[in-house]
Write a protein that holds these residues in place. Structure first.
Motif, PDB file in Angstrom:
ATOM      1  N   HIS A   3      32.576 159.563 -30.416  1.00  0.00           N
ATOM      2  CA  HIS A   3      32.117 158.175 -30.536  1.00  0.00           C
ATOM      3  C   HIS A   3      31.171 157.880 -29.388  1.00  0.00           C
ATOM      4  N   LEU A   4      30.022 157.322 -29.706  1.00  0.00           N
ATOM      5  CA  LEU A   4      29.089 156.885 -28.675  1.00  0.00           C
ATOM      6  C   LEU A   4      29.165 155.369 -28.571  1.00  0.00           C
ATOM      7  N   ALA A   5      29.731 154.900 -27.473  1.00  0.00           N
ATOM      8  CA  ALA A   5      29.822 153.459 -27.232  1.00  0.00           C
ATOM      9  C   ALA A   5      28.449 152.929 -26.829  1.00  0.00           C
ATOM     10  N   ASP A   6      28.262 151.646 -26.979  1.00  0.00           N
ATOM     11  CA  ASP A   6      26.974 151.025 -26.633  1.00  0.00           C
ATOM     12  C   ASP A   6      26.560 151.329 -25.196  1.00  0.00           C
ATOM     13  N   ASP A   7      27.505 151.251 -24.263  1.00  0.00           N
ATOM     14  CA  ASP A   7      27.163 151.511 -22.862  1.00  0.00           C
ATOM     15  C   ASP A   7      26.808 152.975 -22.630  1.00  0.00           C
ATOM     16  N   GLU A   8      27.413 153.885 -23.383  1.00  0.00           N
ATOM     17  CA  GLU A   8      27.049 155.297 -23.279  1.00  0.00           C
ATOM     18  C   GLU A   8      25.636 155.522 -23.800  1.00  0.00           C
ATOM     19  N   ILE A   9      25.321 154.895 -24.924  1.00  0.00           N
ATOM     20  CA  ILE A   9      23.974 155.003 -25.493  1.00  0.00           C
ATOM     21  C   ILE A   9      22.948 154.445 -24.513  1.00  0.00           C
ATOM     22  N   ALA A  10      23.252 153.301 -23.929  1.00  0.00           N
ATOM     23  CA  ALA A  10      22.322 152.676 -22.987  1.00  0.00           C
ATOM     24  C   ALA A  10      22.110 153.563 -21.758  1.00  0.00           C
ATOM     25  N   LEU A  11      23.177 154.180 -21.262  1.00  0.00           N
ATOM     26  CA  LEU A  11      23.039 155.064 -20.101  1.00  0.00           C
ATOM     27  C   LEU A  11      22.201 156.289 -20.444  1.00  0.00           C
ATOM     28  N   LEU A  12      22.500 156.925 -21.575  1.00  0.00           N
ATOM     29  CA  LEU A  12      21.711 158.091 -21.988  1.00  0.00           C
ATOM     30  C   LEU A  12      20.247 157.703 -22.168  1.00  0.00           C
ATOM     31  N   ALA A  13      20.010 156.550 -22.757  1.00  0.00           N
ATOM     32  CA  ALA A  13      18.628 156.088 -22.944  1.00  0.00           C
ATOM     33  C   ALA A  13      17.930 155.893 -21.608  1.00  0.00           C
ATOM     34  N   ALA A  14      18.632 155.306 -20.645  1.00  0.00           N
ATOM     35  CA  ALA A  14      18.036 155.080 -19.325  1.00  0.00           C
ATOM     36  C   ALA A  14      17.677 156.403 -18.656  1.00  0.00           C
ATOM     37  N   ILE A  15      18.574 157.371 -18.754  1.00  0.00           N
ATOM     38  CA  ILE A  15      18.319 158.686 -18.152  1.00  0.00           C
ATOM     39  C   ILE A  15      17.135 159.359 -18.843  1.00  0.00           C
ATOM     40  N   ASN A  37      14.774 158.048 -20.683  1.00  0.00           N
ATOM     41  CA  ASN A  37      13.517 157.324 -20.472  1.00  0.00           C
ATOM     42  C   ASN A  37      12.969 157.554 -19.071  1.00  0.00           C
ATOM     43  N   ALA A  38      13.850 157.634 -18.084  1.00  0.00           N
ATOM     44  CA  ALA A  38      13.403 157.851 -16.707  1.00  0.00           C
ATOM     45  C   ALA A  38      12.867 159.258 -16.501  1.00  0.00           C
ATOM     46  N   TRP A  39      13.516 160.222 -17.106  1.00  0.00           N
ATOM     47  CA  TRP A  39      13.156 161.614 -16.866  1.00  0.00           C
ATOM     48  C   TRP A  39      12.182 162.171 -17.892  1.00  0.00           C
ATOM     49  N   GLY A  40      11.999 161.485 -18.993  1.00  0.00           N
ATOM     50  CA  GLY A  40      11.079 161.968 -20.016  1.00  0.00           C
ATOM     51  C   GLY A  40      11.628 163.172 -20.750  1.00  0.00           C
ATOM     52  N   ARG A  67      16.802 160.355 -30.427  1.00  0.00           N
ATOM     53  CA  ARG A  67      16.152 159.175 -30.998  1.00  0.00           C
ATOM     54  C   ARG A  67      17.088 157.976 -31.024  1.00  0.00           C
ATOM     55  N   ALA A  68      18.391 158.214 -31.098  1.00  0.00           N
ATOM     56  CA  ALA A  68      19.356 157.121 -31.195  1.00  0.00           C
ATOM     57  C   ALA A  68      19.274 156.161 -30.017  1.00  0.00           C
ATOM     58  N   PRO A  69      19.232 156.641 -28.763  1.00  0.00           N
ATOM     59  CA  PRO A  69      19.149 155.672 -27.658  1.00  0.00           C
ATOM     60  C   PRO A  69      17.892 154.818 -27.710  1.00  0.00           C
ATOM     61  N   ARG A  70      16.769 155.419 -28.047  1.00  0.00           N
ATOM     62  CA  ARG A  70      15.533 154.636 -28.100  1.00  0.00           C
ATOM     63  C   ARG A  70      15.581 153.635 -29.255  1.00  0.00           C
TER      64      ARG A  70
END
Length: 153
Positions: A109-121, A123-126, A141-144
């Motif tokens: 299960h990917l919780a919203d906060d997990e998705i947001a953290l993965l997206a932040a990482i 997005n920051a690292w490309g 693609r899911a985090p974006r």
């Protein structure tokens, strides 16, 4: 938050610890993933050291919260940006992303906060030259997609 040397095992472990605790708890399947993947060893740490970093991160995070705020949950954006920036070695980034994904999906299960953290990482690292990431394109693609949906609401 404590500071760790740039690209140190401790700085990398803290990011994995953020992924581990992003949903507010650590379940048994996530603990099994830690052991099975030898996450501490992959980061150059003893299991007890990784546990200490998780504990320190939780203490630092809860100490930074106001008394009315929850003690777990997402970090504020500037702090998260600062912690993510502590890792700039491409190989270590790829390893950290792989480990973060492994612990966040361990409970199926990917919780919203997990998705947001993965997206932040991500997005920051490309984009990272990592075969695991290219095989899991939908996960990338899911985090974006989540960010776009959250931003429009």
């Amino acid at each position: 938050m404590r500071t760790y040397p740039r690209n140190s095992p401790q700085a990398a472990a803290r990011i994995v610890a953020l992924a581990l605790t992003a949903d507010g708890h650590v379940c048994s399947s996530e603990e099994r993933a830690l052991d099975k993947l030898d996450i501490a060893g992959q980061l150059g740490l003893a299991p007890a050291q990784f546990a200490q970093i998780v504990q320190a991160m939780c203490e630092d995070h809860s100490g930074a919260q106001t008394s009315l705020a929850p003690t777990v949950g997402p970090l504020d954006e500037p702090m998260l940006t600062e912690l993510i920036a502590e890792i700039d070695d491409p190989k270590l980034r790829a390893k950290v992303i792989r480990l973060c994904i492994a612990v966040t999906i361990a409970d199926n299960h990917l919780a919203d906060d997990e998705i947001a953290l993965l997206a932040a990482i991500l997005n920051a690292w490309g984009p990272q030259p990592n075969p695991l990431l290219s095989r899991h394109g939908a996960l990338l693609r899911a985090p974006r997609a989540y960010e776009r949906t959250a931003a429009s609401t």
